[in-house]
Design an enzyme around this catalytic site. Structure first.
Site, PDB file in Angstrom:
ATOM      1  N   ASN A   7      -6.076  -8.683   1.147  1.00  0.00           N
ATOM      2  CA  ASN A   7      -6.854  -7.994   2.185  1.00  0.00           C
ATOM      3  C   ASN A   7      -8.257  -8.602   2.127  1.00  0.00           C
ATOM      4  OD1 ASN A   7      -8.262  -6.229   3.818  1.00  0.00           O
ATOM      5  ND2 ASN A   7      -8.119  -4.482   2.420  1.00  0.00           N
ATOM      6  N   LYS A   9     -10.722  -8.465   3.994  1.00  0.00           N
ATOM      7  CA  LYS A   9     -11.810  -7.622   4.522  1.00  0.00           C
ATOM      8  C   LYS A   9     -12.773  -8.467   5.363  1.00  0.00           C
ATOM      9  CE  LYS A   9     -11.140  -4.456   0.684  1.00  0.00           C
ATOM     10  NZ  LYS A   9     -11.675  -3.466  -0.229  1.00  0.00           N
ATOM     11  N   HIS A  85      -6.581   2.557   5.526  1.00  0.00           N
ATOM     12  CA  HIS A  85      -7.371   2.123   4.370  1.00  0.00           C
ATOM     13  C   HIS A  85      -8.516   3.115   4.152  1.00  0.00           C
ATOM     14  CE1 HIS A  85      -9.873  -0.158   1.678  1.00  0.00           C
ATOM     15  NE2 HIS A  85      -8.832  -0.930   1.439  1.00  0.00           N
ATOM     16  N   GLU A 157      -3.672   3.323  -3.397  1.00  0.00           N
ATOM     17  CA  GLU A 157      -5.000   2.797  -3.724  1.00  0.00           C
ATOM     18  C   GLU A 157      -5.938   3.943  -4.106  1.00  0.00           C
ATOM     19  OE1 GLU A 157      -5.632  -1.361  -1.930  1.00  0.00           O
ATOM     20  OE2 GLU A 157      -6.497   0.100  -0.570  1.00  0.00           O
ATOM     21  N   SER A 203      -9.049  -3.234  -7.367  1.00  0.00           N
ATOM     22  CA  SER A 203      -9.607  -4.103  -8.414  1.00  0.00           C
ATOM     23  C   SER A 203      -8.588  -4.975  -9.156  1.00  0.00           C
ATOM     24  CB  SER A 203     -10.394  -3.281  -9.443  1.00  0.00           C
ATOM     25  OG  SER A 203     -11.499  -2.683  -8.830  1.00  0.00           O
TER      26      SER A 203
HETATM   27  P1  PGA Z   1     -10.228  -4.493  -4.222  1.00  0.00           P
HETATM   28  O1  PGA Z   1      -9.769  -3.895  -2.824  1.00  0.00           O
HETATM   29  O2  PGA Z   1      -9.114  -5.338  -4.746  1.00  0.00           O
HETATM   30  O3  PGA Z   1     -11.466  -5.285  -3.909  1.00  0.00           O
HETATM   31  O4  PGA Z   1     -10.507  -3.327  -5.115  1.00  0.00           O
HETATM   32  C1  PGA Z   1      -8.462  -3.413  -2.631  1.00  0.00           C
HETATM   33  C2  PGA Z   1      -8.366  -2.841  -1.259  1.00  0.00           C
HETATM   34  O5  PGA Z   1      -9.353  -2.235  -0.805  1.00  0.00           O
HETATM   35  O6  PGA Z   1      -7.338  -2.998  -0.585  1.00  0.00           O
END
Ligand code: PGA
Length: 244
Positions: A7, A9, A85, A157, A203
């Site tokens: 993802n 983002k 999300h 999540e 994470s």
């Molecule tokens: P992250 O994000 O791996 O940076 O914690 C995971 C997500 O928000 O899907």
């Protein structure tokens, strides 16, 4: 084989995406999906990545400035899309109703929803994790048939484990993740009679993926910040593909 979903983002600019596409290469991409920023979907479309999006409009094609419809995503080669999300639930005030309509739009266009659910730290401390997650699941999924739902992917999540992109949070112990994933699987089986993939997200990076890989209950990972970094992402993928 575990499924890996990146993802990305809104982390990368165009030149960085082009660099990422150029550098990252691995043999088996069938189990790796990139949920690209909408701007870069076409760049990824020219590669052999399986393509996902990060969001979809509640509306069909029409006068909705700044939105992207499910039909438009499909026309760009998108086969998967993240919905629900926590960043969008929180920052864009997305409601359960919005999420359910988005899933409907995705089904109408043969796009597989990747539904995110998870609790805050306060909710966890108050022993509300399972209650919160099952509420999110039923609010999002109750309007659909079991056959439609059999394709959905769920990502567990925990909001408190999602990194801000700079500081990775501490991931939960495998037992904590497994307990939530098993309760999601049980809910899906009890309510809809289906067996689905449940991923963990929050994470995940090259330092903790080996710990996570020890679990057979976790069906894969939704990876945010580490999916923008070739070294991190390639390493995570290699740990899955090397096992098989
Ligand atoms: P992250 O994000 O791996 O940076 O914690 C995971 C997500 O928000 O899907």
């Amino acid at each position: 084989m575990k499924l890996i979903i990146g993802n990305q983002k809104a982390y990368l600019n165009r030149d960085e995406v082009e660099e990422f596409i150029k550098i990252i290469h691995f043999k088996q991409r069938g189990n790796v999906i990139i949920c690209a920023n909408t701007l870069y979907i076409d760049l990824y479309n020219k590669t052999d990545f399986v393509l996902g999006a990060q969001n979809v409009s509640v509306d069909k094609n029409g006068p909705t400035t700044g939105e992207t419809s499910a039909s438009q995503l499909k026309s760009m080669g998108v086969d998967y899309c993240i919905v629900g999300h926590s960043e969008r639930r929180l920052n864009q005030k997305e409601t359960d109703r919005d999420i359910s309509i988005k899933i409907k739009r995705l089904f109408e266009n043969d796009i597989v929803p990747i539904l995110c659910v998870g609790e805050t730290l306060d909710q966890r401390k108050n022993n509300l994790s399972t209650e919160v997650i099952t509420k999110q699941l039923s609010a999002a999924l109750n309007d659909f048939t079991d056959t439609q739902l059999s394709n959905v992917i769920i990502a567990y999540e925990p909001i408190w484990a999602i990194s801000d992109g700079i500081t990775p949070s501490k991931i939960p112990d495998n037992e904590v993740i497994e307990e939530c994933i098993l309760s999601i699987k049980k809910f899906m089986s009890d309510h809809y009679g289906i067996d689905i993939k449940v991923l963990y997200g929050g994470s995940v990076n090259m330092k903790n993926v080996d710990q996570l890989n020890r679990s057979d209950i976790i069906d894969g990972y939704l990876i945010g910040s580490a999916s923008r970094d070739c070294k991190e992402f390639s390493y995570i993928i290699s740990t899955i593909n090397d096992k098989n």
